[in-house]
Design a protein around this motif. Structure first.
Motif, mmCIF file in Angstrom:
data_model
loop_
_atom_site.group_PDB
_atom_site.id
_atom_site.type_symbol
_atom_site.label_atom_id
_atom_site.label_comp_id
_atom_site.label_asym_id
_atom_site.label_seq_id
_atom_site.Cartn_x
_atom_site.Cartn_y
_atom_site.Cartn_z
ATOM 1 N N SER A 1 3.611 -27.820 -3.291
ATOM 2 C CA SER A 1 4.216 -27.143 -2.135
ATOM 3 C C SER A 1 4.034 -25.627 -2.171
ATOM 4 C CB SER A 1 5.701 -27.481 -2.025
ATOM 5 O OG SER A 1 5.873 -28.865 -1.868
ATOM 6 N N VAL A 2 2.985 -25.166 -2.801
ATOM 7 C CA VAL A 2 2.666 -23.733 -2.850
ATOM 8 C C VAL A 2 1.492 -23.483 -1.909
ATOM 9 C CG1 VAL A 2 1.867 -21.822 -4.307
ATOM 10 C CG2 VAL A 2 3.499 -23.470 -5.203
ATOM 11 N N PHE A 3 1.598 -22.394 -1.157
ATOM 12 C CA PHE A 3 0.562 -21.993 -0.217
ATOM 13 C C PHE A 3 0.065 -20.605 -0.583
ATOM 14 C CE2 PHE A 3 3.496 -24.849 1.852
ATOM 15 C CZ PHE A 3 2.656 -25.787 2.435
ATOM 16 N N MET A 4 -1.116 -20.245 -0.076
ATOM 17 C CA MET A 4 -1.686 -18.941 -0.372
ATOM 18 C C MET A 4 -2.271 -18.332 0.894
ATOM 19 S SD MET A 4 -5.032 -17.277 -1.820
ATOM 20 C CE MET A 4 -5.955 -18.549 -1.199
ATOM 21 N N ILE A 5 -2.131 -17.017 1.009
ATOM 22 C CA ILE A 5 -2.795 -16.237 2.048
ATOM 23 C C ILE A 5 -3.412 -15.029 1.354
ATOM 24 C CG2 ILE A 5 -2.550 -14.886 4.158
ATOM 25 C CD1 ILE A 5 0.007 -16.447 4.740
ATOM 26 N N ALA A 6 -4.661 -14.732 1.663
ATOM 27 C CA ALA A 6 -5.316 -13.539 1.124
ATOM 28 C C ALA A 6 -5.926 -12.770 2.286
ATOM 29 C CB ALA A 6 -6.391 -13.917 0.114
ATOM 30 N N GLN A 7 -5.880 -11.456 2.185
ATOM 31 C CA GLN A 7 -6.443 -10.622 3.236
ATOM 32 C C GLN A 7 -6.987 -9.334 2.639
ATOM 33 O OE1 GLN A 7 -3.914 -10.203 6.622
ATOM 34 N NE2 GLN A 7 -5.149 -8.620 7.546
ATOM 35 N N ARG A 8 -8.108 -8.899 3.167
ATOM 36 C CA ARG A 8 -8.757 -7.658 2.726
ATOM 37 C C ARG A 8 -8.400 -6.544 3.697
ATOM 38 N NH1 ARG A 8 -14.791 -8.283 1.530
ATOM 39 N NH2 ARG A 8 -13.859 -9.053 -0.363
ATOM 40 N N SER A 9 -8.235 -5.354 3.167
ATOM 41 C CA SER A 9 -7.896 -4.187 3.971
ATOM 42 C C SER A 9 -9.151 -3.470 4.447
ATOM 43 C CB SER A 9 -7.057 -3.221 3.129
ATOM 44 O OG SER A 9 -6.892 -1.994 3.795
ATOM 45 N N ALA A 10 -9.082 -2.938 5.662
ATOM 46 C CA ALA A 10 -10.183 -2.117 6.175
ATOM 47 C C ALA A 10 -9.894 -0.641 5.928
ATOM 48 C CB ALA A 10 -10.369 -2.359 7.657
ATOM 49 N N GLN A 11 -8.841 -0.370 5.193
ATOM 50 C CA GLN A 11 -8.422 0.998 4.909
ATOM 51 C C GLN A 11 -9.518 1.759 4.180
ATOM 52 O OE1 GLN A 11 -4.624 1.251 2.965
ATOM 53 N NE2 GLN A 11 -5.272 2.947 1.705
ATOM 54 N N GLY B 1 -10.474 5.019 1.937
ATOM 55 C CA GLY B 1 -9.814 5.962 1.043
ATOM 56 C C GLY B 1 -9.006 5.251 -0.021
ATOM 57 N N PHE B 2 -8.241 6.025 -0.727
ATOM 58 C CA PHE B 2 -7.483 5.502 -1.859
ATOM 59 C C PHE B 2 -6.060 5.169 -1.454
ATOM 60 C CE2 PHE B 2 -10.877 8.114 -3.459
ATOM 61 C CZ PHE B 2 -11.379 7.380 -4.502
ATOM 62 N N GLY B 3 -5.477 4.192 -2.126
ATOM 63 C CA GLY B 3 -4.074 3.874 -1.910
ATOM 64 C C GLY B 3 -3.829 2.397 -1.711
ATOM 65 N N PRO B 4 -2.545 2.054 -1.650
ATOM 66 C CA PRO B 4 -2.173 0.645 -1.501
ATOM 67 C C PRO B 4 -2.347 0.177 -0.056
ATOM 68 C CG PRO B 4 -0.221 2.007 -1.586
ATOM 69 C CD PRO B 4 -1.391 2.915 -1.837
ATOM 70 N N PRO B 5 -2.724 -1.072 0.140
ATOM 71 C CA PRO B 5 -2.895 -1.625 1.491
ATOM 72 C C PRO B 5 -1.566 -2.144 2.047
ATOM 73 C CG PRO B 5 -3.651 -3.202 -0.127
ATOM 74 C CD PRO B 5 -3.229 -1.965 -0.889
ATOM 75 N N ASP B 6 -0.622 -1.237 2.309
ATOM 76 C CA ASP B 6 0.721 -1.633 2.745
ATOM 77 C C ASP B 6 0.715 -2.384 4.075
ATOM 78 O OD1 ASP B 6 1.958 -0.531 0.495
ATOM 79 O OD2 ASP B 6 2.117 1.436 1.436
ATOM 80 N N GLY B 7 -0.162 -1.975 5.002
ATOM 81 C CA GLY B 7 -0.228 -2.668 6.284
ATOM 82 C C GLY B 7 -0.670 -4.107 6.124
ATOM 83 N N VAL B 8 -1.608 -4.334 5.220
ATOM 84 C CA VAL B 8 -2.099 -5.694 4.968
ATOM 85 C C VAL B 8 -1.005 -6.526 4.304
ATOM 86 C CG1 VAL B 8 -3.819 -7.067 3.733
ATOM 87 C CG2 VAL B 8 -4.491 -4.954 4.856
ATOM 88 N N LYS B 9 -0.257 -5.922 3.416
ATOM 89 C CA LYS B 9 0.858 -6.628 2.774
ATOM 90 C C LYS B 9 1.848 -7.110 3.836
ATOM 91 C CE LYS B 9 4.665 -5.881 -0.449
ATOM 92 N NZ LYS B 9 5.345 -4.871 -1.287
ATOM 93 N N GLY C 1 -9.009 -2.526 -0.248
ATOM 94 C CA GLY C 1 -7.847 -3.104 -0.900
ATOM 95 C C GLY C 1 -7.721 -4.573 -0.542
ATOM 96 N N ASN C 2 -7.019 -5.313 -1.368
ATOM 97 C CA ASN C 2 -6.811 -6.745 -1.143
ATOM 98 C C ASN C 2 -5.352 -7.102 -1.414
ATOM 99 O OD1 ASN C 2 -9.617 -7.726 -0.757
ATOM 100 N ND2 ASN C 2 -9.864 -6.917 -2.816
ATOM 101 N N VAL C 3 -4.871 -8.084 -0.683
ATOM 102 C CA VAL C 3 -3.539 -8.626 -0.921
ATOM 103 C C VAL C 3 -3.672 -10.150 -0.976
ATOM 104 C CG1 VAL C 3 -1.205 -8.910 -0.020
ATOM 105 C CG2 VAL C 3 -2.368 -6.715 0.239
ATOM 106 N N SER C 4 -3.077 -10.749 -1.996
ATOM 107 C CA SER C 4 -3.055 -12.198 -2.134
ATOM 108 C C SER C 4 -1.607 -12.621 -2.389
ATOM 109 C CB SER C 4 -3.960 -12.629 -3.302
ATOM 110 O OG SER C 4 -3.854 -14.020 -3.488
ATOM 111 N N LEU C 5 -1.091 -13.502 -1.538
ATOM 112 C CA LEU C 5 0.283 -13.958 -1.644
ATOM 113 C C LEU C 5 0.314 -15.465 -1.855
ATOM 114 C CD1 LEU C 5 3.401 -13.635 -1.243
ATOM 115 C CD2 LEU C 5 2.974 -13.979 1.200
ATOM 116 N N GLU C 6 0.981 -15.893 -2.910
ATOM 117 C CA GLU C 6 1.271 -17.300 -3.136
ATOM 118 C C GLU C 6 2.758 -17.478 -2.842
ATOM 119 O OE1 GLU C 6 0.029 -18.718 -6.988
ATOM 120 O OE2 GLU C 6 -1.925 -17.747 -6.787
ATOM 121 N N PHE C 7 3.096 -18.488 -2.031
ATOM 122 C CA PHE C 7 4.489 -18.641 -1.602
ATOM 123 C C PHE C 7 4.841 -20.097 -1.379
ATOM 124 C CE2 PHE C 7 2.004 -18.502 2.239
ATOM 125 C CZ PHE C 7 2.649 -19.359 3.121
#
Length: 89
Positions: A26-36, A38-46, A80-86
Motif C-alpha cells: 500500500s505504498v505509492f510513489m511520485i517523482a518529479q524533476r524541477s525546471a528551476q 540555478g542553485f537551491g531546493p526545488p520547493d515548488g516541485v515539493k 532538482g528532483n523530488v521523490s515522495l513515497e507515501f
C-alpha cells in the motif's frame, strides 16, 4: 531554429511527473524533476508532489502519510528532483 525546438522539448519534459506509481504494501510513489535554473531546493516541485499525493488520497477520503521524501537540490546544469513515497491513511 533547431535550438529553439530542443529548448522547448527540454522545458516541457523538465517538470514532468511520474504520476502516482503503486509500489508495495500500500505504498505509492511520485517523482518529479524541477525546471528551476540555478542553485537551491526545488520547493515548488515539493509542493506539487504533495498536492498530487493529497488529490490521490482524497479520492478515498484519506490523508497522505509520508514514508520517504528525497530531495535533490538543483545546481549548475543539474535540475532538482523530488521523490515522495507515501501511504493513504
Amino acid at each position: 531554429m533547431r535550438y529553439i525546438f530542443a529548448l522547448s522539448v527540454l522545458l516541457l519534459t523538465a517538470c514532468s511527473s511520474t504520476g502516482v506509481v503503486p509500489m508495495d504494501d500500500s505504498v505509492f510513489m511520485i517523482a518529479q524533476r524541477s525546471a528551476q535554473v540555478g542553485f537551491g531546493p526545488p520547493d515548488g516541485v515539493k509542493a506539487d508532489v504533495y498536492k498530487e499525493a493529497n488529490a490521490f488520497c482524497s479520492k478515498t477520503d484519506q490523508k497522505v502519510e509520508t514514508v520517504k521524501l528525497d530531495i535533490t537540490d538543483s545546481g549548475f546544469a543539474k535540475p532538482g528532483n523530488v521523490s515522495l513515497e507515501f501511504r493513504c491513511k
